[in-house]
Write an enzyme that holds these catalytic residues in place. Structure first.
Site, mmCIF file in Angstrom:
data_model
loop_
_atom_site.group_PDB
_atom_site.id
_atom_site.type_symbol
_atom_site.label_atom_id
_atom_site.label_comp_id
_atom_site.label_asym_id
_atom_site.label_seq_id
_atom_site.Cartn_x
_atom_site.Cartn_y
_atom_site.Cartn_z
ATOM 1 N N CYS A 169 0.870 -1.172 0.000
ATOM 2 C CA CYS A 169 0.000 0.000 0.000
ATOM 3 C C CYS A 169 0.911 1.226 0.000
ATOM 4 O O CYS A 169 1.771 1.349 0.857
ATOM 5 C CB CYS A 169 -0.871 -0.002 1.244
ATOM 6 S SG CYS A 169 -1.686 1.580 1.516
ATOM 7 N N ASN B 32 10.976 -0.592 -7.676
ATOM 8 C CA ASN B 32 11.030 -1.352 -8.923
ATOM 9 C C ASN B 32 9.672 -1.324 -9.610
ATOM 10 O O ASN B 32 8.659 -1.603 -8.959
ATOM 11 C CB ASN B 32 11.414 -2.811 -8.648
ATOM 12 C CG ASN B 32 11.550 -3.616 -9.928
ATOM 13 O OD1 ASN B 32 12.447 -3.375 -10.723
ATOM 14 N ND2 ASN B 32 10.630 -4.534 -10.144
ATOM 15 N N GLU B 33 9.664 -0.979 -10.851
ATOM 16 C CA GLU B 33 8.452 -1.026 -11.675
ATOM 17 C C GLU B 33 7.207 -0.646 -10.873
ATOM 18 O O GLU B 33 6.265 -1.439 -10.724
ATOM 19 C CB GLU B 33 8.315 -2.404 -12.330
ATOM 20 C CG GLU B 33 9.464 -2.674 -13.281
ATOM 21 C CD GLU B 33 9.269 -3.882 -14.184
ATOM 22 O OE1 GLU B 33 8.519 -4.799 -13.817
ATOM 23 O OE2 GLU B 33 9.869 -3.894 -15.278
ATOM 24 N N CYS C 207 -3.893 0.354 -4.673
ATOM 25 C CA CYS C 207 -4.369 -0.226 -3.422
ATOM 26 C C CYS C 207 -5.705 0.420 -3.093
ATOM 27 O O CYS C 207 -5.863 1.634 -3.230
ATOM 28 C CB CYS C 207 -3.356 0.048 -2.322
ATOM 29 S SG CYS C 207 -3.920 -0.540 -0.714
ATOM 30 N N CYS D 18 -6.248 4.276 1.659
ATOM 31 C CA CYS D 18 -6.183 4.815 0.300
ATOM 32 C C CYS D 18 -7.504 5.497 -0.064
ATOM 33 O O CYS D 18 -7.512 6.533 -0.738
ATOM 34 C CB CYS D 18 -5.826 3.717 -0.699
ATOM 35 S SG CYS D 18 -4.090 3.218 -0.576
ATOM 36 N N GLU E 130 16.705 -2.413 -18.080
ATOM 37 C CA GLU E 130 16.654 -3.876 -18.176
ATOM 38 C C GLU E 130 16.297 -4.278 -19.600
ATOM 39 O O GLU E 130 15.501 -3.605 -20.266
ATOM 40 C CB GLU E 130 15.560 -4.461 -17.270
ATOM 41 C CG GLU E 130 15.785 -4.332 -15.798
ATOM 42 C CD GLU E 130 14.607 -4.926 -15.010
ATOM 43 O OE1 GLU E 130 13.899 -5.795 -15.551
ATOM 44 O OE2 GLU E 130 14.399 -4.488 -13.869
ATOM 45 N N TRP F 276 8.104 -15.275 -19.094
ATOM 46 C CA TRP F 276 6.742 -15.004 -18.626
ATOM 47 C C TRP F 276 5.720 -14.890 -19.756
ATOM 48 O O TRP F 276 4.571 -14.591 -19.498
ATOM 49 C CB TRP F 276 6.729 -13.757 -17.736
ATOM 50 C CG TRP F 276 7.616 -12.633 -18.185
ATOM 51 C CD1 TRP F 276 8.881 -12.380 -17.734
ATOM 52 C CD2 TRP F 276 7.328 -11.622 -19.161
ATOM 53 N NE1 TRP F 276 9.404 -11.260 -18.353
ATOM 54 C CE2 TRP F 276 8.468 -10.778 -19.234
ATOM 55 C CE3 TRP F 276 6.235 -11.330 -19.967
ATOM 56 C CZ2 TRP F 276 8.535 -9.674 -20.078
ATOM 57 C CZ3 TRP F 276 6.296 -10.230 -20.816
ATOM 58 C CH2 TRP F 276 7.449 -9.421 -20.871
ATOM 59 N N LYS G 71 14.009 -18.599 -12.710
ATOM 60 C CA LYS G 71 15.217 -19.400 -12.972
ATOM 61 C C LYS G 71 15.423 -19.710 -14.449
ATOM 62 O O LYS G 71 16.501 -20.099 -14.848
ATOM 63 C CB LYS G 71 15.219 -20.678 -12.133
ATOM 64 C CG LYS G 71 14.063 -21.628 -12.353
ATOM 65 C CD LYS G 71 14.194 -22.812 -11.386
ATOM 66 C CE LYS G 71 12.985 -23.730 -11.419
ATOM 67 N NZ LYS G 71 11.762 -23.084 -10.893
ATOM 68 N N PHE G 72 14.394 -19.553 -15.266
ATOM 69 C CA PHE G 72 14.586 -19.783 -16.705
ATOM 70 C C PHE G 72 14.548 -18.500 -17.527
ATOM 71 O O PHE G 72 14.498 -18.524 -18.742
ATOM 72 C CB PHE G 72 13.555 -20.795 -17.226
ATOM 73 C CG PHE G 72 13.692 -22.139 -16.581
ATOM 74 C CD1 PHE G 72 14.906 -22.825 -16.639
ATOM 75 C CD2 PHE G 72 12.645 -22.705 -15.875
ATOM 76 C CE1 PHE G 72 15.062 -24.062 -16.006
ATOM 77 C CE2 PHE G 72 12.788 -23.944 -15.251
ATOM 78 C CZ PHE G 72 14.010 -24.621 -15.315
ATOM 79 N N HIS G 73 14.553 -17.366 -16.846
ATOM 80 C CA HIS G 73 14.644 -16.092 -17.573
ATOM 81 C C HIS G 73 16.076 -15.940 -18.070
ATOM 82 O O HIS G 73 17.032 -16.231 -17.338
ATOM 83 C CB HIS G 73 14.292 -14.957 -16.615
ATOM 84 C CG HIS G 73 14.075 -13.627 -17.290
ATOM 85 N ND1 HIS G 73 15.093 -12.903 -17.859
ATOM 86 C CD2 HIS G 73 12.940 -12.914 -17.498
ATOM 87 C CE1 HIS G 73 14.587 -11.776 -18.373
ATOM 88 N NE2 HIS G 73 13.283 -11.767 -18.167
HETATM 89 C C1 GLA Z 1 10.996 -6.794 -14.708
HETATM 90 C C2 GLA Z 1 11.589 -6.701 -13.327
HETATM 91 C C3 GLA Z 1 12.728 -7.649 -13.112
HETATM 92 C C4 GLA Z 1 12.471 -8.987 -13.740
HETATM 93 C C5 GLA Z 1 12.145 -8.816 -15.194
HETATM 94 C C6 GLA Z 1 11.900 -10.113 -15.919
HETATM 95 O O1 GLA Z 1 11.500 -5.917 -15.598
HETATM 96 O O2 GLA Z 1 11.979 -5.397 -13.001
HETATM 97 O O3 GLA Z 1 12.938 -7.770 -11.723
HETATM 98 O O4 GLA Z 1 11.414 -9.603 -13.069
HETATM 99 O O5 GLA Z 1 10.973 -8.047 -15.291
HETATM 100 O O6 GLA Z 1 11.590 -9.907 -17.260
HETATM 101 ZN ZN ZN Z 2 -3.784 1.254 0.646
#
Ligand code: GLA
Ligand code: ZN
Length: 672
Positions: free
Chosen positions: A114, A148-149, A159, A164, A309, A317, A358-360
Site C-alpha cells: 500500500c 522497482n516497476e 491499493c 487509500c 533492463e 513469462w 530461474k529460466f529467464h
Molecule cells: C521486470 C523486473 C525484473 C524482472 C524482469 C523479468 O523488468 O523489473 O525484476 O522480473 O521483469 O523480465
Molecule cells: Zn492502501
C-alpha cells in the site's frame, strides 16, 4: 550522460549466492570479460539488508560494492521497497495492498504494498536513510534506483484499502472543493449518483461503481499522484546523505501510471524493454513497438535515457519464449542506443538456481559459463559500446515530428462506452509511428501539456480528451505554421470527460464539422479513393461536413454517407490541419504521410525509400550519426544513398550499402 561511459551491465543479485565463496571473484572476472561496467544492486534485497526489524546487515553489500569499485565497475543502488520482507507483512498486515474486490492480499510476490500506509512509508524511509548514509557517497555508486516497476501489481496496480480511500477523498476535496463541483464534473445526477457526503465516495470496483467515467479518470489520476508521492518520499530519504541523481524503472506503454507525471520527480528516465522478438518472421511490428518505447522514454526529458533492463536471451513469462537469434541481441541493443539510450542493461547478470525467474535469460546461464553463445554475444555488445563511446558522447535525438500520446486520453478513450468497446489507443498511435519508422523518420511522443513549436508535424490520433489549454496551444501551433494531423473521435470531451457541446473546440482550425460516428458490422464495407487507390474505411467512421475553406482529399464511397469527407486538408494561419475521419490501416497512412513529408520539405536521413524492415534514427551533437538498422531475416542492399562514411570502421560507402540480417551500422556524411 550520467557517466563518462555508455553503461553496460544490469541487475546483479549476489545475495542469492552468499554461500558460494568464490563466486564474487568469478563474477567480477567474467564481468570484465563481458565488458560489463555497471551493475544494479539491491533491487529486492530488503530481507537480506534488514533481516529483522531495525537490524541492518550491510556487510555483504559493502564488500561487494568495494570489490566492484576496485575493478572499475559502477553501481546503481536500488532502494528495496519493490518487495517486502515477511517480518514486515507479519507484524503490520496493513502494508499489504487491498485489491479492487476489497480483499487484502496475502504476503508474498512483489509490488504488493500500500503506497499510502504510514507504516510502510516509515519502514521504507528508515532503510533508505540507512542505505543513503552508508553508500550515498561511495565512489562506485552513480545513481539511485527507486523501488522497482512502480504500479506493476495485479489489476489496476492500485491499493483500495481504507487508508487509500481516505487519501482519495482528501485528494478530491482538494481538487473540487465542493461536492457540488464534483457532482457536476462527474455528471452525477445520472442514475441518481449525487453524493451528499465525501464519505460516500469509493474507488471504482467491479462489484461497485464501475461505470462512472469521471470517477474512474480521477481515480487513475489519484493513483499516479499517490505513487509519485511515494516515490518522492523515497527520493527525499536517499537524498538526505547523497547528491546522486535518481531514477525508477518504467515499463513500456504501461497504463496504470502516468509517466509524464512520474518522470518529473526523477533526474533520469529509465525503462525495462522486453520486446517479443521472433514471435513471427516479420519482426517489424515488434521492432516498431520497441522503437516507440525508446522514443517515448527519450521524449519525456528530451534527453538520453537509460535502458535499465532487457534480456540478453529470452524471458520466461510469455506463453512461448524464443531465445534471441544470432545478431538480434546486438541489433536490439543498438536500437536502444539509436533512439537515445546511454546504456544497455540486463535482467540479469547470473541466472538464479531456483524460484520464479530461474529460466529467464541472463548473461551467465546455469551452465557453460563464458563459452555460452549468449555470453559471447553480450561480450560483443560490451566491446562495441566501449568503442562507440566517443562517437555518441554528447549526442541527442531531435526528431522534427511528434505524436501526441497522453495517458489521460488513454484512460478516457478506452473507458468510453461509445462507438466500439474494444478501442485500443496504443495500437492506433503505433499505426502512425510505424509509418514514421518505415520512412526512417523517428518521432517524439508528447503529452498534451508539452511544447510543440519545435516540431514541423504534430500528429494526434484518436485525441478524444482535450485537456484545459490544449486547443489553444494547437490553434497557436497551426497559426504559426505547424502541420497538425488528427483523426476521428478527437476533441470530444474535456478534462473530466464531459462532452463539449455546440462546436468542436477546434472546428474552425480543422475545417470540419463532426456530425455522427458510425461503427457498423463487418458487412457494411466502406472505402475511399486517395490518389487513385481505394483504401478500406476501418471499423469506426466519422461522418463530417467540410467547411468551404477545406480541401476534401478523399470521400467515403458507400452507404448513406457516400460523398462525405474521409480525409481533409485545411489551411489555418500559416499552417495546415489534416483530418482523417475514418479509422484506416497503415496502407493508407503510408501514402498519406509520404505526401505530407515531401510537402513539408522533410527528408529521411538517407534520402531514399527504405525497404520494409529497415529504418534509421539519428543522434546529433558535434556530428550527426545515422543509425541504419535491418530487422529483416535477410541481408539487404540500400542503393542511391549518396556518400557516407562508416563511423566505426571508416569505410566509405558510395551510393550503396550492404546490411546483414539483424544488423546496425552507424554512418556519418563524408564531409563530416
Ligand atoms: C521486470 C523486473 C525484473 C524482472 C524482469 C523479468 O523488468 O523489473 O525484476 O522480473 O521483469 O523480465
Ligand atoms: Zn492502501
Amino acid at each position: 550522460m550520467i557517466d563518462k561511459k555508455i553503461l553496460h551491465g544490469g541487475d546483479y543479485n549476489p545475495e542469492q549466492w552468499l554461500e558460494c565463496k568464490d563466486i564474487l571473484e568469478e563474477d567480477i572476472l567474467l564481468m570484465k570479460e563481458a565488458g560489463i561496467n555497471c551493475v544494479t544492486l539491491g533491487v529486492f534485497s530488503w530481507s537480506m539488508l534488514e533481516p529483522e526489524e531495525g537490524v541492518y546487515d550491510f556487510v555483504w553489500l559493502a564488500e561487494r560494492i568495494d570489490r566492484l569499485h576496485e575493478n572499475d565497475i559502477r553501481v546503481i543502488l536500488a532502494t528495496p521497497s519493490g518487495a517486502m520482507p515477511h517480518w514486515l507483512t507479519q507484524k503490520y498486515p496493513e502494508v499489504m495492498q487491498v485489491q479492487e474486490n476489497e480483499r487484502r492480499n496475502l504476503p508474498g510476490r512483489r509490488h504488493n504494498f500500500c503506497y499510502t500506509s504510514p507504516v510502510m512509508r516509515k519502514k521504507v524511509r528508515r532503510i533508505d536513510l540507512e542505505l543513503s548514509k552508508r553508500f550515498g557517497k561511495h565512489p562506485a555508486v552513480i545513481l539511485w534506483h527507486i523501488s522497482n516497476e512502480l504500479g506493476g501489481n495485479w489489476g489496476d496496480g492500485a491499493c483500495h484499502c481504507e487508508q487509500c480511500q481516505n487519501a482519495f477523498r482528501a485528494w478530491l476535496r482538494e481538487k473540487y472543493h465542493t461536492l457540488e463541483a464534483l457532482n457536476h464534473a462527474w455528471w452525477n445526477r445520472f442514475w441518481s449518483h449525487v453524493y451528499t457526503d465525501w464519505e460516500q465516495i469509493h474507488s471504482p470496483a467491479p462489484h461497485g461503481e464501475a461505470l462512472s467515467h469521471g470517477l474512474k479518470l480521477d481515480w487513475k489520476r489519484f493513483v499516479t499522484e499517490q505513487m509519485t508521492d511515494f516515490c518522492r518520499q523515497e527520493i527525499d530519504a536517499v537524498r538526505t546523505y547523497s547528491d546522486l541523481p535518481v531514477t525508477t524503472n518504467f515499463m513500456e506503454f504501461f497504463k496504470n501510471l502516468n509517466y509524464h507525471r512520474l518522470h518529473q520527480c526523477l533526474d533520469v528516465v529509465s525503462w525495462d524493454s522486453y520486446p517479443q522478438w521472433h514471435a513471427a518472421k516479420d519482426e517489424v511490428p515488434v521492432a516498431v513497438r520497441a522503437a516507440a518505447g525508446h522514443s517515448m522514454m527519450r521524449s519525456m526529458k528530451k534527453q538520453p535515457f537509460l535502458l535499465m533492463e532487457s534480456t540478453p536471451s529470452c524471458v520466461n513469462w510469455r506463453m512461448f519464449n524464443p531465445v534471441k537469434r544470432p545478431g538480434m541481441h546486438m541489433l536490439s541493443s543498438m536500437q536502444a542506443i539509436a533512439h537515445g539510450s546511454d546504456s544497455v542493461q540486463y535482467f540479469q547478470w547470473r541466472k538464479g538456481r531456483g524460484a520464479y525467474e530461474k529460466f529467464h535469460g541472463a548473461v551467465l546461464d546455469h551452465k557453460n559459463g563464458s563459452a555460452a553463445r549468449t555470453f559471447r554475444e553480450v561480450s560483443e555488445v560490451g566491446e562495441r559500446l566501449s568503442s562507440i563511446q566517443s562517437l555518441i558522447e554528447g549526442t541527442v535525438n531531435r526528431p522534427v515530428a511528434a505524436i501526441v500520446f497522453d495517458w489521460e486520453n488513454w484512460w478516457a478513450v478506452e473507458d468510453v462506452s461509445g462507438p466500439r468497446l474494444d478501442l485500443d489507443y496504443v495500437s492506433e498511435v503505433l499505426k502512425h509511428y510505424q509509418v514514421f519508422w518505415e520512412a526512417g523518420m523517428d518521432a517524439d511522443f508528447v503529452s498534451m501539456e508539452d511544447r510543440f513549436e519545435q516540431y514541423k508535424i504534430l500528429c494526434a490520433p484518436v485525441n478524444y480528451l482535450y485537456k484545459e489549454g490544449y486547443a489553444r496551444k494547437v490553434r497557436k501551433y497551426v497559426e504559426d505554421g505547424g502541420c497538425y494531423v488528427t483523426t476521428w473521435f478527437s476533441g470530444v470531451a474535456d478534462d473530466t470527460d464531459l462532452c463539449f457541446t455546440g462546436h468542436h473546440p477546434l472546428e474552425d482550425v480543422l475545417g470540419v464539422v463532426q456530425e455522427e460516428i458510425d461503427a457498423p458490422g463487418e458487412d457494411f464495407e466502406n472505402g475511399f479513393i486517395y490518389q487513385g487507390t481505394r483504401y478500406l474505411a476501418g471499423r469506426i467512421r466519422e461522418i463530417c461536413g467540410a467547411k468551404d475553406t477545406a480541401e476534401v482529399l478523399a470521400s467515403y464511397d458507400s452507404d448513406f454517407y457516400a460523398g462525405c469527407p474521409a480525409v481533409t486538408k485545411h489551411p489555418f494561419g500559416k499552417g495546415y490541419c489534416y483530418y482523417i475521419a475514418s479509422e484506416t490501416g497503415t496502407d493508407f497512412l503510408r501514402v498519406f504521410y509520404r505526401e505530407l513529408f515531401s510537402a513539408s520539405g522533410l527528408h529521411a536521413p538517407l534520402g531514399i525509400e527504405l525497404p520494409y524492415g529497415v529504418t534509421t534514427a539519428v543522434r546529433s551533437g558535434a556530428r550527426e550519426i545515422v543509425f541504419v538498422m535491418n530487422f529483416c531475416q535477410e541481408d539487404v542492399c540500400l542503393e542511391g544513398i549518396g556518400s557516407f562514411k562508416d563511423a566505426e570502421t571508416g569505410d566509405v560507402y558510395k551510393d550503396r550499402i550492404m546490411l546483414e540480417r539483424f544488423s546496425c551500422k552507424m554512418l556519418c556524411r563524408t564531409e563530416a
